[in-house]
Motif scaffolding. Sequence first.
Motif, PDB file in Angstrom:
ATOM      1  N   THR A 126       0.996  -1.293  -0.043  1.00 22.08           N
ATOM      2  CA  THR A 126       0.591  -0.125  -0.042  1.00 22.08           C
ATOM      3  C   THR A 126       1.026   1.128  -0.276  1.00 22.08           C
ATOM      4  N   HIS A 146      -1.166  10.546   7.668  1.00 22.75           N
ATOM      5  CA  HIS A 146      -2.005  10.992   9.256  1.00 22.75           C
ATOM      6  C   HIS A 146      -2.152   9.489   9.760  1.00 22.75           C
ATOM      7  N   THR A 171       0.510  12.186  11.971  1.00 21.83           N
ATOM      8  CA  THR A 171      -0.748  12.785  13.568  1.00 21.83           C
ATOM      9  C   THR A 171      -0.727  11.771  14.148  1.00 21.83           C
ATOM     10  N   TYR A 192      -3.383  15.180  16.918  1.00 23.02           N
ATOM     11  CA  TYR A 192      -5.204  15.772  16.266  1.00 23.02           C
ATOM     12  C   TYR A 192      -5.346  16.502  17.425  1.00 23.02           C
ATOM     13  N   GLN A 241     -11.716   6.819   7.032  1.00 27.51           N
ATOM     14  CA  GLN A 241     -13.189   6.486   8.345  1.00 27.51           C
ATOM     15  C   GLN A 241     -13.429   7.995   8.665  1.00 27.51           C
ATOM     16  N   LEU A 265      -5.714  -1.075  -2.926  1.00 26.20           N
ATOM     17  CA  LEU A 265      -5.482  -1.998  -3.816  1.00 26.20           C
ATOM     18  C   LEU A 265      -6.592  -3.332  -3.994  1.00 26.20           C
ATOM     19  N   VAL A 313      -7.312  -3.423  17.833  1.00 32.20           N
ATOM     20  CA  VAL A 313      -7.444  -2.973  16.339  1.00 32.20           C
ATOM     21  C   VAL A 313      -9.167  -1.794  16.611  1.00 32.20           C
ATOM     22  N   HIS A 318      -3.357  -0.332  19.378  1.00 32.59           N
ATOM     23  CA  HIS A 318      -2.323  -0.575  19.199  1.00 32.59           C
ATOM     24  C   HIS A 318      -1.380   0.337  18.534  1.00 32.59           C
TER      25      HIS A 318
END
Length: 327
Positions: A126, A146, A171, A192, A241, A265, A313, A318
């Motif tokens: 990616t 980010h 960020t 942020y 997101q 991808l 996650v 993490h």
Amino acid sequence: MHAVLVREPGDVDVLEWGEAPDPTPGPGEVLIDVAATAVNRADLLQRQGFYPPPPGTSDILGLECSGSVAALGDGVTDWSVGDPVCALLSGGGYAERVAVPAGQCMPLPDGVDVVTAAALPEVACTVWSNVVQNARLTAGESFLVHGGSSGIGTMAIQVAKALGAGPVLCTVGTAEKARACTDLGADVAINYNDDDFVARAKDATDGRGVDVLLDIIGAKYLAANVDALAPDGRLVVIGLQGGARADIDLGVLMRSRATVAAATLRGRPVEQKAAICRAVVDDLWPLVAGRRVRPIVHTSMPMTEARDAHRLVADSGHIGKVLLTRP
Ligand SMILES: NC(=O)c1ccc[n+]([C@@H]2O[C@H](COP(=O)([O-])OP(=O)(O)OC[C@H]3O[C@@H](n4cnc5c(N)ncnc54)[C@H](OP(=O)(O)O)[C@@H]3O)[C@@H](O)[C@H]2O)c1
């Protein structure tokens, strides 16, 4: 074989370790005995029913794996049974075995063990395809990513530094994550929650803005991302997101000659994925072998504990990658 199954779309409790049909390698495919896979944010969406696998691919979760070659489909000549590999998948990694087009298999970089190698394919491919091949980041250019502590962010910071880019900014949401990113080589880690990333990006670049920006937030950050770009800057959006729909001021883009691109991808044709994997092996694996880019593994747990891994996650607890090993 056994695999992590999604009983029905839903929260982490729908994940179950159970039996699934053994995959067989088709023409041009390799069957891998999986040692480990890794959790990607996309897996959480797929589990919830929001990110269906591309047609014709496994509906088992898992966009990457490492392991060894167990069998070859017709026409595969560049791999042998027993070869250690890691692979970019369209799905199927949360399992004991997976079949994958041969071109998406990569040798392990020198010095990386087979389990740790599962942390690499998705973020390596990616970042390389978007930051290097698409946005053409070069030495001396400034870069912002980010989510610097994400799997993607930890790879992007290291790749940008290894290419000689600078300053490299990111960020993050916490002070601990800011420290982790500066330890990885980021020149500036912007929280942020406390700071305006556009102002900080301008400060760090003598008012010019950044040459390349890798974004995982989408709509919510689009206007600010464009503001943060230098003349001739390139913004590549790879995550949504913060939503998919936003207005853009084309006048601002025209005046700064900026480019806005977006890509995934997973849905790319097999030939494109194979070309990306070749470029990663040729150009990024030497940086990994030379320890200038390291796989960043937050933790590793057995596939039977996939529920806990997804919880971790989802809570953004993490830094780097969360691995799932074959029990
Ligand atoms: N297009 C593609 O081909 C492709 C491929 C792989 C990944 N991706 C995308 O890349 C992103 C990262 O993937 P991953 O698997 O590495 O995920 P991940 O490790 O779970 O990271 C998600 C990151 O989002 C950050 N974040 C959340 N809100 C933020 C905000 N307002 N500003 C800045 N950062 C924020 C989190 O940082 P904090 O905890 O500090 O808030 C966290 O580091 C995901 O959106 C994923 O879908 C796209």
